[in-house]
Design a protein around this motif. Structure first.
Motif, PDB file in Angstrom:
ATOM      1  N   HIS A  13       0.839  -1.204   0.000  1.00 60.73           N
ATOM      2  CA  HIS A  13       0.000   0.000   0.000  1.00 60.73           C
ATOM      3  C   HIS A  13       0.874   1.253   0.000  1.00 60.73           C
ATOM      4  O   HIS A  13       0.651   2.189  -0.789  1.00 60.73           O
ATOM      5  N   THR A  50      -5.695  -2.806  -1.475  1.00 61.09           N
ATOM      6  CA  THR A  50      -4.978  -4.031  -1.797  1.00 61.09           C
ATOM      7  C   THR A  50      -5.820  -5.275  -1.543  1.00 61.09           C
ATOM      8  O   THR A  50      -5.494  -6.349  -2.038  1.00 61.09           O
ATOM      9  N   HIS A  73      -6.332  -0.655  -7.488  1.00 61.62           N
ATOM     10  CA  HIS A  73      -6.247  -2.017  -6.956  1.00 61.62           C
ATOM     11  C   HIS A  73      -5.063  -2.745  -7.577  1.00 61.62           C
ATOM     12  O   HIS A  73      -5.068  -3.043  -8.779  1.00 61.62           O
TER      13      HIS A  73
END
Length: 230
Positions: A13, A50, A73
């Protein structure tokens, strides 16, 4: 408040957020009772997800009507499994046979498929090369199940991206040969055309029907049929 968001994020992330940041963007911005990963200089709100999309539901309900929002994503198109000891020293590494594709986003879109028709929402799939860092094999538990360390995902490179800004973009992921001329097809035939597992094909069909890209076309025996709309 921004510190809380940073503490909760994993290395994948954090790496994606750093990669996406542009001059003039602001990270970890409070918006009422929410915190946004990145706010673009042009006002777009960027959320990096994620895992599953369902935790974003309340945030989208609160903010989407008044703001342009982008869900980014990451999908592991290539991955390497790396085993490390307690000191972080590499014990072994191997290439995983699993290959993620843009279609995998439908595993996540089942949380709110019809929202892709909202003019303020964009979903961007990042196709990544990743290292999955895990502890050494831990043997089996008393029940006989193999202990598995889920580890953590680390970004190595971004290989490409797929942007879904509308149901039309989602429909473009379907093979051209599928449902030509309005010919109905089963979910199993969809899975074969897409080259994916049956569960993912079921989720693709569910999402595309919610977006009015596919419609009910009766049944063939006990198997539901779908047809392209338009």
């Amino acid at each position: 408040m921004s510190g809380i968001g940073v503490l909760r994020e994993g290395p994948l992330h954090a790496a994606v957020k750093d990669l996406l940041a542009r001059p003039g963007d602001t990270a970890e911005v409070p918006f009422g009772r929410y915190v946004i990963d990145l706010v673009r200089a042009d006002g777009e709100l960027v959320e990096i997800q994620t895992g599953g999309f369902s935790p974003l539901g309340p945030k989208l309900d609160a903010l989407l009507d008044g703001h342009r929002m982008r869900i980014v994503h990451p999908v592991a198109a290539e991955r390497r499994i790396v085993r490390v000891d307690e000191h972080g020293e590499v014990l072994s590494s191997r290439r995983s046979p699993l290959r993620g594709v843009a279609l995998d986003v439908f595993d996540r879109l089942v949380s709110f498929p019809s929202l892709l028709a909202h003019p303020n929402l964009t979903v961007e799939v990042l196709l990544c090369r990743e290292d999955h860092i895990r502890a050494p094999e831990a043997g089996r538990s008393r029940s006989g199940r193999r202990r598995r360390d889920p580890g953590e995902r680390r970004l190595v490179d971004v290989l490409g991206s797929e942007v879904l800004a509308s149901p039309v973009d989602a429909a473009a992921l379907l093979p051209d040969v599928l449902g030509v001329g309005g010919e109905p097809f089963t979910t199993r035939e969809l899975a074969g055309a897409l080259g994916c597992r049956m569960l993912l094909a079921q989720r693709v069909a569910y999402c595309l029907r919610a977006m009015d890209v596919l419609a009910d076309a009766g049944k063939r025996g006990r198997a539901p049929l779908h047809r392209r709309v338009g």
